[in-house]
Design a protein around this motif. Sequence first.
Motif, PDB file in Angstrom:
ATOM      1  N   GLY A 171       0.839  -1.199   0.000  1.00 26.67           N
ATOM      2  CA  GLY A 171       0.000   0.000   0.000  1.00 26.67           C
ATOM      3  C   GLY A 171       0.869   1.242   0.000  1.00 26.67           C
ATOM      4  O   GLY A 171       1.951   1.240   0.579  1.00 26.67           O
ATOM      5  N   GLU A 172       0.394   2.288  -0.670  1.00 28.65           N
ATOM      6  CA  GLU A 172       1.138   3.547  -0.697  1.00 28.65           C
ATOM      7  C   GLU A 172       0.608   4.473   0.396  1.00 28.65           C
ATOM      8  O   GLU A 172      -0.574   4.431   0.731  1.00 28.65           O
ATOM      9  N   LEU A 173       1.478   5.315   0.921  1.00 30.78           N
ATOM     10  CA  LEU A 173       1.070   6.325   1.886  1.00 30.78           C
ATOM     11  C   LEU A 173       1.517   7.689   1.373  1.00 30.78           C
ATOM     12  O   LEU A 173       2.610   7.814   0.823  1.00 30.78           O
ATOM     13  N   ARG A 184       5.539   3.535   2.014  1.00 27.21           N
ATOM     14  CA  ARG A 184       5.019   2.291   1.454  1.00 27.21           C
ATOM     15  C   ARG A 184       4.907   1.277   2.580  1.00 27.21           C
ATOM     16  O   ARG A 184       5.768   1.242   3.461  1.00 27.21           O
ATOM     17  N   GLU A 215     -12.175  -0.686   7.991  1.00 27.28           N
ATOM     18  CA  GLU A 215     -13.494  -0.036   8.022  1.00 27.28           C
ATOM     19  C   GLU A 215     -14.345  -0.579   9.182  1.00 27.28           C
ATOM     20  O   GLU A 215     -14.430  -1.786   9.378  1.00 27.28           O
ATOM     21  N   ARG A 246      -6.986  -7.818   1.576  1.00 26.23           N
ATOM     22  CA  ARG A 246      -6.489  -6.467   1.317  1.00 26.23           C
ATOM     23  C   ARG A 246      -7.414  -5.358   1.808  1.00 26.23           C
ATOM     24  O   ARG A 246      -7.220  -4.209   1.475  1.00 26.23           O
ATOM     25  N   LYS A 249      -5.997  -0.656   5.460  1.00 24.48           N
ATOM     26  CA  LYS A 249      -5.172   0.482   5.048  1.00 24.48           C
ATOM     27  C   LYS A 249      -4.273   0.848   6.208  1.00 24.48           C
ATOM     28  O   LYS A 249      -4.496   0.403   7.332  1.00 24.48           O
ATOM     29  N   PHE A 250      -3.284   1.679   5.937  1.00 19.92           N
ATOM     30  CA  PHE A 250      -2.348   2.066   6.991  1.00 19.92           C
ATOM     31  C   PHE A 250      -2.190   3.580   7.024  1.00 19.92           C
ATOM     32  O   PHE A 250      -2.399   4.262   6.020  1.00 19.92           O
ATOM     33  N   ALA A 251      -1.844   4.069   8.208  1.00 17.13           N
ATOM     34  CA  ALA A 251      -1.579   5.491   8.370  1.00 17.13           C
ATOM     35  C   ALA A 251      -0.473   5.637   9.409  1.00 17.13           C
ATOM     36  O   ALA A 251      -0.145   4.689  10.131  1.00 17.13           O
ATOM     37  N   GLU A 270      -0.901   9.257   5.165  1.00 13.63           N
ATOM     38  CA  GLU A 270      -2.269   8.739   5.091  1.00 13.63           C
ATOM     39  C   GLU A 270      -2.420   7.822   3.886  1.00 13.63           C
ATOM     40  O   GLU A 270      -1.647   7.925   2.925  1.00 13.63           O
ATOM     41  N   PRO A 271      -3.420   6.946   3.938  1.00 16.79           N
ATOM     42  CA  PRO A 271      -3.635   6.071   2.782  1.00 16.79           C
ATOM     43  C   PRO A 271      -4.200   6.884   1.625  1.00 16.79           C
ATOM     44  O   PRO A 271      -4.758   7.954   1.843  1.00 16.79           O
ATOM     45  N   LYS A 273      -6.630   8.329  -1.181  1.00 21.05           N
ATOM     46  CA  LYS A 273      -8.091   8.531  -1.107  1.00 21.05           C
ATOM     47  C   LYS A 273      -8.784   7.618  -2.103  1.00 21.05           C
ATOM     48  O   LYS A 273      -8.337   7.491  -3.217  1.00 21.05           O
TER      49      LYS A 273
END
Lengths: 273, 162
Positions: A171-173, A184, A215, A246, A249-251, A270-271, A273
């Motif tokens: 995941g990208e941040l 990442r 979520e 998957r 998400k990450f922050a 932040e993840p 949008k």
Amino acid sequence: MTHEELRGLCGLHALGALDGEDRAALEAHLADCAECRREVAANAEAAAGVALALAPAAPSPEVRLRLQDAVAARTAVAPLVPRGSTPAWAVPAAAAAALLAGVWFGAKLEDASTGRGPLSAEVEKVRGDNRKLREANVDLGLRLAEARAKLDAMEAEALAEKKFMPGAAMGELAGVGGAAALGRVFWQGEEVHIMAANLPAPPEGRGYQVWALVEGMAPMPGAVFMPDREGLLKGAQRIEGVPAGRGVKFAVTLEPVAGVKAPTGPMVLEPPK
Amino acid sequence: MTKLYDRYSGAALAAAARVLGDRAEAEDVLQEVFVRVWDRAAEFDTSRGSVAAWLMGSIRNAAIDRLRRKDAFHRALEGAAALPRPDGDRHELPEDLRRVKAAVEGLPMEQRRPIELAYFEGLTQTEIAARLEQPLGTVKTRMRLGMQRLRAALAGFEGGAA
């Protein structure tokens, strides 16, 4: 043609001078040959020297202004300053929008005025602020490119050292509030690796804490990491409760170095949008 | 980006003006390319080469494209009178750009000429051979040797944005 013969054409290719069969042959070869692609790139550096060797001519000052206007027009449509998802994070974006609106409004005021007096000074101030904002946005683009290159290098290094499986989810941040930071995350089950670039040194007693976001659930706390002197951060941790698949998400937030159970500080990465 | 502009706009304008023979058009190209650079800065891949080569290549290609679109008749009328005056004396060249200049000026004319025809006029090897009235093989060899010399002379030149 042999590889060596084709390699000999790379200089002419970098100058855009190849034609006919030579060009077709080299272009077909380049698709498969990394060495010749590097050769073309190295020759392109030398070709740039041909232009750089000319006696420079100073562009008129209007070019810089026109350039700033053109860039500002794009900024207004697609701001590079990321929009935060909470009011606190949204402040820089709101400020940017206000500044741009201010310039538009300021220009209208100037039209109606004589262009002198306190109003004019106000207009000039807003213009100056706006110019700074535009330049900051342009610099941001280049700094992001730089951050991406650093992340690529860190990822390649981590893969070479087998820090994580190549099949891990990624995941990208993105940096929050106009920061040129990027991150990442690679994860497989509860094993979470993070890398980030262009992070400022945290204030005394604080560090960067990772969170897994799912979520409908409270953020799951990860470890606290410190960037090195160059603003690079990397580390591995186990975050309990990260579900398979998957849908996570990450922050990253700024927190006390001991870490906290629920986020208290400002979000730094932040993840998407 | 401001740094990039301060550092390279002089050389970029000189290159565009050399191609186009017209200062106003060269400034248009300069603006067009810097806006594009801004748009694509985030896609720039530092592993593929220096910012300087990327920028100067973009300037050259944009100027050549424009040159090709220009009507030959107009070009003849405008001529070289509108070429910008070099400001080389007023703006001291940074050390690394002086090295580049020395490298290019150090090339034998038989190698430098075809390289400049390709770079500034966008001519292909066949067109250069015709222009110089030399056999194609000779032109190719000379250009290849010239590029090798340039690369050797410029080895270690860091054309980054900083």
